[in-house]
Design a protein around this motif. Structure first.
Motif, PDB file in Angstrom:
ATOM      1  N   VAL A  14       0.840  -1.196   0.000  1.00 63.57           N
ATOM      2  CA  VAL A  14       0.000   0.000   0.000  1.00 63.57           C
ATOM      3  C   VAL A  14       0.880   1.252   0.000  1.00 63.57           C
ATOM      4  O   VAL A  14       1.778   1.377   0.842  1.00 63.57           O
ATOM      5  N   PRO A  15       0.656   2.186  -0.921  1.00 59.90           N
ATOM      6  CA  PRO A  15       1.469   3.409  -0.960  1.00 59.90           C
ATOM      7  C   PRO A  15       1.114   4.358   0.181  1.00 59.90           C
ATOM      8  O   PRO A  15       0.109   4.181   0.877  1.00 59.90           O
ATOM      9  N   ALA A  16       1.940   5.369   0.355  1.00 56.57           N
ATOM     10  CA  ALA A  16       1.741   6.357   1.413  1.00 56.57           C
ATOM     11  C   ALA A  16       0.433   7.121   1.199  1.00 56.57           C
ATOM     12  O   ALA A  16      -0.056   7.254   0.073  1.00 56.57           O
ATOM     13  N   LEU A  17      -0.109   7.608   2.296  1.00 55.23           N
ATOM     14  CA  LEU A  17      -1.331   8.408   2.254  1.00 55.23           C
ATOM     15  C   LEU A  17      -0.950   9.879   2.100  1.00 55.23           C
ATOM     16  O   LEU A  17      -0.275  10.449   2.960  1.00 55.23           O
ATOM     17  N   GLY A  18      -1.368  10.504   1.003  1.00 56.04           N
ATOM     18  CA  GLY A  18      -1.038  11.899   0.743  1.00 56.04           C
ATOM     19  C   GLY A  18      -1.836  12.853   1.618  1.00 56.04           C
ATOM     20  O   GLY A  18      -2.834  12.465   2.235  1.00 56.04           O
ATOM     21  N   PRO A  19      -1.438  14.128   1.683  1.00 57.12           N
ATOM     22  CA  PRO A  19      -2.132  15.113   2.530  1.00 57.12           C
ATOM     23  C   PRO A  19      -3.611  15.262   2.197  1.00 57.12           C
ATOM     24  O   PRO A  19      -4.446  15.366   3.102  1.00 57.12           O
ATOM     25  N   ALA A  20      -3.969  15.278   0.910  1.00 58.25           N
ATOM     26  CA  ALA A  20      -5.376  15.455   0.536  1.00 58.25           C
ATOM     27  C   ALA A  20      -6.220  14.267   0.993  1.00 58.25           C
ATOM     28  O   ALA A  20      -7.317  14.436   1.547  1.00 58.25           O
ATOM     29  N   ASP A  21      -5.708  13.042   0.785  1.00 58.91           N
ATOM     30  CA  ASP A  21      -6.443  11.857   1.235  1.00 58.91           C
ATOM     31  C   ASP A  21      -6.484  11.787   2.758  1.00 58.91           C
ATOM     32  O   ASP A  21      -7.447  11.278   3.334  1.00 58.91           O
ATOM     33  N   HIS A  22      -5.454  12.305   3.413  1.00 62.56           N
ATOM     34  CA  HIS A  22      -5.453  12.339   4.879  1.00 62.56           C
ATOM     35  C   HIS A  22      -6.574  13.234   5.386  1.00 62.56           C
ATOM     36  O   HIS A  22      -7.257  12.911   6.371  1.00 62.56           O
ATOM     37  N   LEU A  23      -6.806  14.378   4.731  1.00 58.52           N
ATOM     38  CA  LEU A  23      -7.908  15.256   5.118  1.00 58.52           C
ATOM     39  C   LEU A  23      -9.249  14.544   4.954  1.00 58.52           C
ATOM     40  O   LEU A  23     -10.140  14.649   5.805  1.00 58.52           O
ATOM     41  N   ALA A 115      -4.097  22.359  11.195  1.00 61.82           N
ATOM     42  CA  ALA A 115      -3.772  21.381  12.234  1.00 61.82           C
ATOM     43  C   ALA A 115      -3.658  19.975  11.643  1.00 61.82           C
ATOM     44  O   ALA A 115      -2.759  19.207  12.008  1.00 61.82           O
ATOM     45  N   LEU A 116      -4.561  19.637  10.701  1.00 61.97           N
ATOM     46  CA  LEU A 116      -4.513  18.308  10.092  1.00 61.97           C
ATOM     47  C   LEU A 116      -3.290  18.153   9.192  1.00 61.97           C
ATOM     48  O   LEU A 116      -2.694  17.071   9.135  1.00 61.97           O
ATOM     49  N   ARG A 117      -2.905  19.230   8.501  1.00 62.99           N
ATOM     50  CA  ARG A 117      -1.676  19.159   7.693  1.00 62.99           C
ATOM     51  C   ARG A 117      -0.458  18.965   8.588  1.00 62.99           C
ATOM     52  O   ARG A 117       0.462  18.210   8.258  1.00 62.99           O
ATOM     53  N   ALA A 118      -0.449  19.641   9.742  1.00 63.40           N
ATOM     54  CA  ALA A 118       0.659  19.466  10.678  1.00 63.40           C
ATOM     55  C   ALA A 118       0.678  18.047  11.240  1.00 63.40           C
ATOM     56  O   ALA A 118       1.749  17.451  11.412  1.00 63.40           O
ATOM     57  N   LEU A 119      -0.516  17.496  11.510  1.00 66.51           N
ATOM     58  CA  LEU A 119      -0.600  16.114  12.001  1.00 66.51           C
ATOM     59  C   LEU A 119      -0.073  15.137  10.963  1.00 66.51           C
ATOM     60  O   LEU A 119       0.667  14.201  11.292  1.00 66.51           O
ATOM     61  N   HIS A 120      -0.423  15.354   9.699  1.00 65.94           N
ATOM     62  CA  HIS A 120       0.061  14.480   8.633  1.00 65.94           C
ATOM     63  C   HIS A 120       1.575  14.562   8.506  1.00 65.94           C
ATOM     64  O   HIS A 120       2.261  13.543   8.358  1.00 65.94           O
ATOM     65  N   ALA A 121       2.119  15.785   8.583  1.00 66.83           N
ATOM     66  CA  ALA A 121       3.571  15.946   8.477  1.00 66.83           C
ATOM     67  C   ALA A 121       4.292  15.294   9.645  1.00 66.83           C
ATOM     68  O   ALA A 121       5.373  14.723   9.487  1.00 66.83           O
ATOM     69  N   ALA A 122       3.681  15.374  10.841  1.00 59.81           N
ATOM     70  CA  ALA A 122       4.321  14.791  12.024  1.00 59.81           C
ATOM     71  C   ALA A 122       4.145  13.280  12.087  1.00 59.81           C
ATOM     72  O   ALA A 122       4.900  12.594  12.778  1.00 59.81           O
ATOM     73  N   GLY A 123       3.141  12.752  11.355  1.00 59.98           N
ATOM     74  CA  GLY A 123       2.872  11.319  11.424  1.00 59.98           C
ATOM     75  C   GLY A 123       3.969  10.467  10.831  1.00 59.98           C
ATOM     76  O   GLY A 123       4.165   9.322  11.237  1.00 59.98           O
ATOM     77  N   GLY A 124       4.700  11.018   9.870  1.00 61.97           N
ATOM     78  CA  GLY A 124       5.824  10.288   9.291  1.00 61.97           C
ATOM     79  C   GLY A 124       5.422   8.935   8.735  1.00 61.97           C
ATOM     80  O   GLY A 124       4.529   8.821   7.902  1.00 61.97           O
ATOM     81  N   GLU A 125       6.054   7.890   9.233  1.00 63.01           N
ATOM     82  CA  GLU A 125       5.855   6.551   8.690  1.00 63.01           C
ATOM     83  C   GLU A 125       4.470   5.979   8.991  1.00 63.01           C
ATOM     84  O   GLU A 125       4.045   5.014   8.355  1.00 63.01           O
ATOM     85  N   ILE A 126       3.741   6.588   9.925  1.00 60.73           N
ATOM     86  CA  ILE A 126       2.387   6.101  10.195  1.00 60.73           C
ATOM     87  C   ILE A 126       1.521   6.223   8.952  1.00 60.73           C
ATOM     88  O   ILE A 126       0.667   5.379   8.670  1.00 60.73           O
ATOM     89  N   PHE A 127       1.743   7.289   8.187  1.00 59.47           N
ATOM     90  CA  PHE A 127       0.989   7.492   6.956  1.00 59.47           C
ATOM     91  C   PHE A 127       1.817   7.127   5.720  1.00 59.47           C
ATOM     92  O   PHE A 127       1.448   7.464   4.603  1.00 59.47           O
TER      93      PHE A 127
END
Length: 202
Positions: A14-23, A115-127
């Motif tokens: 499974v590829p990484a989850l991008g910022p838009a899909d994370h939102l 805040a969600l963009r910051a969460l995605h950036a901080a999530g690292g390998e989780i996403f």
């Protein structure tokens, strides 16, 4: 954890989850945690309630001969003034309230997205990219540094949105599968049949 998974039916890269899909994912999780949005019935009841209150206020204002007005004058430019009374003052006040509420909503939405963009950036390998194993007893998510096993009973829903299939777990987390990944798999019907045995696919 792999022993708890039982026989593995499918292994998906499974590829990484991008910022838009994370939102989109966070929006789905928020709705899953807070319940469905209010329907037309609730919105109509609120509108009717507001109309009744507004009508009562208008009736009392007419019965008591209440008047309101707004007058603005310039001390630097003789003869310049701006006056509102009656319906004009009411509409101006209503517009001010509506503009304030809209501004607050846009401000809160902007803060939430940041805040969600910051969460995605901080999530690292989780996403990040990972391997998802679909086994007899559940799903196993793993990347080079961690492994997570989730029994099928922990799946609480599924949603398709903008080319992504999201599998919700406990209403607070989710797995993601790009539709392109499923479409390119030689046994897509088998994967979806396995998932349907444990969660209602849209």
């Amino acid at each position: 954890m792999e022993a708890a998974l039982g026989p593995v039916h499918y292994a998906l890269a499974v590829p990484a989850l991008g910022p838009a899909d994370h939102l989109r994912l966070q929006g789905l999780l928020l709705r899953a945690a807070t319940g469905p949005r209010r329907g037309w019935g609730s919105n109509l009841a609120g509108l009717l309630g507001g109309s009744v209150v507004g009508g009562l206020g208008g009736y009392l204002a007419a019965a008591w001969d209440l008047q309101a007005g707004l007058w603005v004058v310039s001390t630097r430019h003789a003869g310049w003034n701006w006056e509102l009374d009656g319906l004009g003052a009411f509409l101006a006040a209503l517009g001010l309230v509506a503009a304030t509420l809209l501004g607050m909503a846009l401000l809160l939405r902007g803060r939430q997205r940041r805040a969600l963009r910051a969460l995605h950036a901080a999530g690292g390998e989780i996403f990040g990219a990972h391997e998802l194993l679909l086994g007899e007893a559940g799903l196993l998510w793993r990347n080079p540094s961690r492994t997570l096993f989730v029994p099928w009973s922990r799946l609480t829903g599924a949603a398709r949105k903008d080319g992504m299939l999201f599998l919700l777990a406990d209403r607070i987390s989710a797995f993601w599968l790009p539709e392109a990944l499923l479409a390119g798999h030689p046994d897509r019907p088998g994967i979806e049949a396995l998932l349907r045995r444990h969660v209602a696919l849209p």
